[in-house]
Design an enzyme around this catalytic site. Structure first.
Site, short mmCIF file in Angstrom:
data_model
loop_
_atom_site.label_atom_id
_atom_site.label_comp_id
_atom_site.label_asym_id
_atom_site.label_seq_id
_atom_site.Cartn_x
_atom_site.Cartn_y
_atom_site.Cartn_z
N ARG A 185 -14.30 -0.05 11.89
CA ARG A 185 -14.38 0.60 10.59
C ARG A 185 -15.17 -0.27 9.62
NH1 ARG A 185 -8.23 3.19 10.16
NH2 ARG A 185 -8.36 4.19 12.21
N ARG A 216 -6.84 -6.14 7.67
CA ARG A 216 -7.90 -5.14 7.52
C ARG A 216 -9.20 -5.70 8.08
NH1 ARG A 216 -7.71 -0.67 4.46
NH2 ARG A 216 -5.81 -1.47 3.51
N GLU A 251 1.82 -0.79 6.44
CA GLU A 251 1.53 0.25 7.42
C GLU A 251 1.15 -0.33 8.77
OE1 GLU A 251 -1.65 2.91 6.31
OE2 GLU A 251 -1.87 3.58 8.38
N SER A 253 0.39 5.50 11.75
CA SER A 253 0.27 6.70 10.95
C SER A 253 0.29 7.87 11.93
CB SER A 253 -1.05 6.67 10.17
OG SER A 253 -1.08 7.68 9.20
N ARG A 287 -2.01 -5.53 13.86
CA ARG A 287 -0.93 -5.61 12.86
C ARG A 287 0.42 -5.88 13.53
NH1 ARG A 287 -2.41 -1.21 8.05
NH2 ARG A 287 -4.44 -2.15 7.57
#
Length: 427
Positions: A264, A279, A351, A354, A392
């Site tokens: 990303r 991130r 988070e 999801s 994560r």
RNA sequence: GGAGACGUGGCCGAGAGGUCGAAGGCACUCCCCUGCUAAGGGAGCAUGCGGGCAUAAACCUGCAUCAAGGGUUCGAAUCCCUUCGUCUCCGCCA
């Protein structure tokens, strides 16, 4: 993509539900496009019908050796108007498609209303937050203390937002992914998939990343071929398995699990989470995907979320489940649960998964269909969720399982993958 | 990288400018016949988008679709171009 019939018949209701997401539907624009479409399409089809039947007559006359000249003249008279109509209709449909392609999905009725993540609703909390009798370190300090996590070298090799791991920490990262795959295949009934990490634009359009979110993707231009994109999630290659397919009833539900790196560009998040591996431009994720009959998708959503939670519970990581509010959901989703893991160094839930039900939104874009019990073709429902984000999860394990000396205990369920090793220490 | 062949419905496969949305077969659905391990007869059976049509189903009807996009033509599955993909041979290669 929303159902065009719903827009035609019930635009007020659609506009109201989109408004709960903070999306303003341009109703005058829709009505203009729609009435123009109806007029142009009807007229174009009339002209096409005349041309087709006259052309058939030409064939019949010529077959009988008769003079087809007068009929051919009739067709020629239609030509200018027909050509003009076809061109204008083509342009209009393109505009219309572009208009429809950027409309987000409708939230389910029971999605809480809200504007931002502040309005998300916690629905469940699991596990007890460990209390530490020493100052907790975050995963960066822990990893660098062990000399097994090295952001400086990653920056030299690639740039910011990359990480480099070595030794037992790299092994822990690999083992986490393998543990997740093993659990989902053996205990939860998923089929393991290995997929391409580069995909074409059609696939990204199918799952909704294109056309609206191109700036979030890494794009590879090729001089003599179509561009390819690095996958932002395995959702893209795996869900697109059913693009342009008609599945038989007995093939559903399709439950697939896939471990891939994800890429990303993080274009819109310059100042956020710059420290550590929360991130990154590249991270690993184990993705759960289900393709189900429409009537089953609500139950499948609960089930799939439960599968992701199972991983956290087996790893003994405290977490909570949050229902995203209407304003915080992703573009394609009808309902999303986020799983947030407890990170002691941040003193916060972050988070880690999801899980979304897209209903027919992606399926309509992809033309992914099945034959139902009555043998009728209808769109499937698609769902996916992280099960889990591996990087994560590694962060969570490091921070929750840290010891006073900076070593990291290996969770019980992973010991079998570690030849009995109980902790990761220096060296 | 070089040379060649090819891409047709859920599947196989014919079709080589005209009534072709497309023979035939398989699969599937329904009906009939027979009762005997599976066969015979009949019918139906692509998708998308419109119009009739008004919330739906059903039905009728139109348009489009023979890998995708353009072009030629009164008319294209069929001819031409581009792209995507598959296969074969040669070369290279983890």
């Amino acid at each position: 993509m929303l159902d065009i019939q719903l827009l035609r018949n019930n635009i007020g209701a659609v506009a109201d539900r989109l408004a709960t997401r903070g999306f303003v539907l341009d109703r005058p624009m829709f009505h203009r496009l729609e009435s123009e479409r109806k007029r142009l399409q009807t007229r174009t089809q009339e002209l096409q019908a005349s041309r087709n039947s006259l052309s058939k007559q030409v064939g019949v006359l010529k077959g009988r050796g008769e003079d087809a000249g007068p009929v051919m003249a009739q067709v020629a008279a239609l030509k200018d108007e027909l050509d003009a109509n076809e061109v204008r209709l083509g342009e209009l449909l393109k505009t219309f498609d572009a208009f429809l392609a950027v409309l987000p999905n409708l939230p389910q009725e029971n999605v809480p209303l809200g504007r931002s993540d502040a309005d998300n609703v916690e629905v469940k909390r699991w596990g007890t937050q460990r209390s530490f009798d020493f100052p907790v370190k975050d995963h960066v300090d822990l990893g660098e203390g062990l000399a097994q996590l090295d952001f400086a070298t990653a920056a030299k090799v690639a740039g910011t937002r990359f990480s480099l791991m070595k030794g037992q920490l790299a092994r822990l990262h690999r083992v986490l992914a393998q543990f997740m795959l093993d659990t989902h295949t053996a205990a939860h009934g998923y089929t393991e998939v290995y997929s391409p990490y580069l995909v074409n634009a059609a696939s990204l359009t199918g799952t909704g990343q294109l056309p609206k979110f191109e700036e979030d993707l890494f794009k590879i231009l090729r001089p003599d071929a179509e561009p390819l994109y690095l996958i932002p999630t395995a959702e893209v290659p795996v869900t697109n398995i059913v693009r342009n397919e008609i599945l038989n009833a007995e093939e559903l539900p399709l439950k697939l699990v896939c471990h891939t790196p994800c890429f990303r560009s993080e274009a819109g998040s310059y100042g956020r989470d710059t420290r550590g591996m929360i991130r990154q431009h590249q991270f690993d994720k184990v993705e759960l995907v289900q393709i189900v009959a429409p009537a089953d998708s609500v139950a499948a959503h609960e089930e799939l979320t439960g599968h992701a939670e199972q991983i956290l519970e087996m790893l003994e990581l405290p977490y909570r489940r949050v229902t995203l509010c209407s304003g915080d959901m992703g573009f394609s989703s009808a309902k999303t649960y986020d799983l947030e893991v407890w990170l002691p160094a941040q003193n916060a839930y972050r988070e880690i998964s999801s899980c979304s039900n897209f209903e027919a939104f992606q399926a309509r874009r992809m033309q992914a269909r099945h034959r139902n019990e009555r043998n009728k073709v209808e769109l499937v429902h698609t769902l996916n969720g992280s099960g889990l984000a591996v990087g994560r999860t590694l962060v969570a394990v490091m921070e929750n399982f840290q010891n006073a000396d900076g070593s990291i205990a290996i969770p019980d369920v992973l010991r079998a993958y570690f030849s009995g090793l109980e902790r990761i220490g220096v060296g």
